[in-house]
Scaffold this active site. Structure first.
Site, PDB file in Angstrom:
ATOM      1  NE  ARG A   1      16.611 -12.420  -0.657  1.00 52.36           N
ATOM      2  CZ  ARG A   1      16.189 -11.320  -1.260  1.00 52.36           C
ATOM      3  NH1 ARG A   1      16.064 -11.306  -2.576  1.00 52.36           N
ATOM      4  NH2 ARG A   1      15.908 -10.228  -0.587  1.00 52.36           N
TER       5      ARG A   1
ATOM      6  CE1 TYR B   1      13.977  -1.665  -2.099  1.00 50.67           C
ATOM      7  CE2 TYR B   1      13.007   0.282  -3.109  1.00 50.67           C
ATOM      8  CZ  TYR B   1      13.024  -1.092  -2.919  1.00 50.67           C
ATOM      9  OH  TYR B   1      12.093  -1.887  -3.543  1.00 50.67           O
ATOM     10  CE  LYS B   2      15.738  -4.637  -4.256  1.00 46.79           C
ATOM     11  NZ  LYS B   2      15.115  -5.261  -3.082  1.00 46.79           N
TER      12      LYS B   2
ATOM     13  CG  ASP C   1      13.851  -5.099 -12.020  1.00 44.07           C
ATOM     14  OD1 ASP C   1      14.748  -4.562 -11.348  1.00 44.07           O
ATOM     15  OD2 ASP C   1      12.732  -5.371 -11.548  1.00 44.07           O
TER      16      ASP C   1
ATOM     17  CG  PHE D   1      10.439  -8.626  -7.500  1.00 42.12           C
ATOM     18  CD1 PHE D   1      10.904  -9.306  -6.390  1.00 42.12           C
ATOM     19  CD2 PHE D   1       9.616  -7.533  -7.315  1.00 42.12           C
ATOM     20  CE1 PHE D   1      10.573  -8.887  -5.106  1.00 42.12           C
ATOM     21  CE2 PHE D   1       9.284  -7.103  -6.041  1.00 42.12           C
ATOM     22  CZ  PHE D   1       9.757  -7.781  -4.937  1.00 42.12           C
TER      23      PHE D   1
END
Length: 415
Positions: free
Chosen positions: A374, A225-226, A200, A128
């Site tokens: 996705r 937040y995911k 991560d 990322f």
């Protein structure tokens, strides 16, 4: 597989009742929990409580009366259970980028105390971007003789670890493809070469079991937040293995990371253990949102949650193949289910338009440059009927070529 089969899967789903804990939009299929998780009902109630009573009426006394002061630690311990960490190693604070800066600085210092010639932070080209940016930032700050980023293909990561490697920085689940690394094997290989590992967990925590202590991870970061449903921009978490606490330090020495912050002394003295990873005053509204969202994971068996996640991905791809869409949408996620996270990614020439047309029909997925769509699966609230409905809409969008609508020919700022 037909609709009756899908209904049968929902009828035996051990997490079907968990869906009731979320405030899901009506007539929408939400398959973007890998970017932003849905709000829980407990969060909506908790925020009202914080606003109407704790902040509005109790004001500053709430730091003690409602234990605001210890929210980073208590929330961190709730997360710790989900990532396989024993107590006093995980804390919730700041953003994932800021926490990664701290972890990188701490890991580099430890590695270079043992061998001053180690200066390589090894990562993957498709990691990322913010992870890579943070390494570049540290490199500019301290110089390449102390920190130099080396990027390799994901398939070569283990083989490229050598005696110049200080830190291996890896994301367990690739944000674009959904491919899952063998974290335990990577850590073992790194340690054999004398390197430390930072993981991560942005696309892992809350969707699958993680075993940081068993894997002997050194440091880890992740967002809430995911799959943890903490809300947009919610504070992240950082893990540091207890064996490093005595020797670690991080340069963002804010007052909340001080051993005695309310002594207000002019010289910094780091707190013992994981608390030294704190910097400034935490956002209590944001922390309260995460704290309450994590109630949805009480008594959840993460191995069983993982099994449902894998079932959701399998059913989605089976239905996609059954609708003869696999000739148009090319799967870039691993075919072997054990090698993937909780998402499926497909290459499609008009991926952005396809994603927007689906959103218009009430199926929320997301687009990733240059041409990927996705679909994220959150096992706590996605049903198998959600999957059925998504494929039905996907089929209609492609048949009608709705992805070519002029509205979708220019991209939104957030894609």
């Amino acid at each position: 597989m037909n609709f009756t089969d899908v209904q049968e899967l929902d009828s035996i789903d051990p997490f079907a009742r968990h869906r009731e804990q979320f405030k899901l939009p009506v007539n929408r299929v939400y398959l973007d929990g890998n970017s932003l998780g849905a709000m829980t009902k407990a969060t909506a109630d908790r925020l009202q409580q914080v606003i109407q009573q704790q902040w509005s009426q109790d004001l500053i006394s709430s730091w003690n009366e409602h234990n605001w002061i210890n929210l980073p630690q208590s929330v961190g311990e709730k997360i710790a259970r989900l990532i396989g960490a024993q107590p006093e190693q995980t804390i919730c604070c700041d953003s994932i980028s800021v926490n990664l800066f701290k972890a990188l600085a701490a890991a580099l210092a430890i590695a270079q105390r043992q061998d001053s010639d180690r200066n390589i932070v090894l990562s993957t080209k498709d990691n990322f971007p913010t992870d890579l940016y943070m390494v570049q930032g540290i490199s500019q700050f301290v110089g390449e003789h102390r920190c130099q980023l080396k990027l390799v293909d994901e398939s070569e990561l283990e083989q490229q670890i050598d005696n110049k490697t200080a830190v291996v920085l890896a994301t367990e689940v690739n944000f674009r493809t959904g491919k899952r690394l063998n974290a335990k094997q990577l850590i073992t290989s790194a340690h054999c070469q004398g390197a430390l590992v930072i993981l991560d967990l942005a696309h892992s925590a809350g969707a699958m079991p993680v075993y940081l202590d068993d894997w002997e991870a050194d440091f880890a970061v992740g967002c809430t937040y995911k799959y943890l449903n903490g809300g947009p921009g919610a504070p992240a978490f950082i893990y540091a293995a207890k064996r490093h606490h005595q020797n670690m330090s991080q340069p963002l020495s804010g007052w909340f990371g001080h051993a005695r912050p309310f002594d207000f002394t002019p010289d910094y003295e780091p707190a013992a253990g994981i608390q030294q990873m704190l910097t400034g005053t935490p956002s209590i509204l944001a922390m309260a949102a995460v704290d309450s969202a994590l109630e949805a994971f009480e008594n959840v068996d993460m191995e069983k949650l993982r099994e449902k996640s894998l079932q959701l991905t399998e059913v989605f791809h089976q239905l996609l193949e059954g609708a003869a869409l696999d000739s148009s949408l090319k799967l870039i996620s691993p075919q072997q289910r054990e090698q993937r996270g909780s998402q499926l990614s497909y290459r499609y020439e008009h991926a952005y338009g396809l994603c927007q047309a689906l959103i218009q029909r009430g199926v929320i997925a997301d687009f990733r440059a240059p041409n990927y769509i996705r679909f994220g699966f959150t096992p706590l609230y996605n049903s198998f009927e959600d999957i059925w409905q998504a494929i039905e809409q996907l089929k209609q969008v492609i048949e009608a070529k709705e992805y070519l609508d002029p509205r979708w020919q220019s991209r939104n700022t957030v894609t």
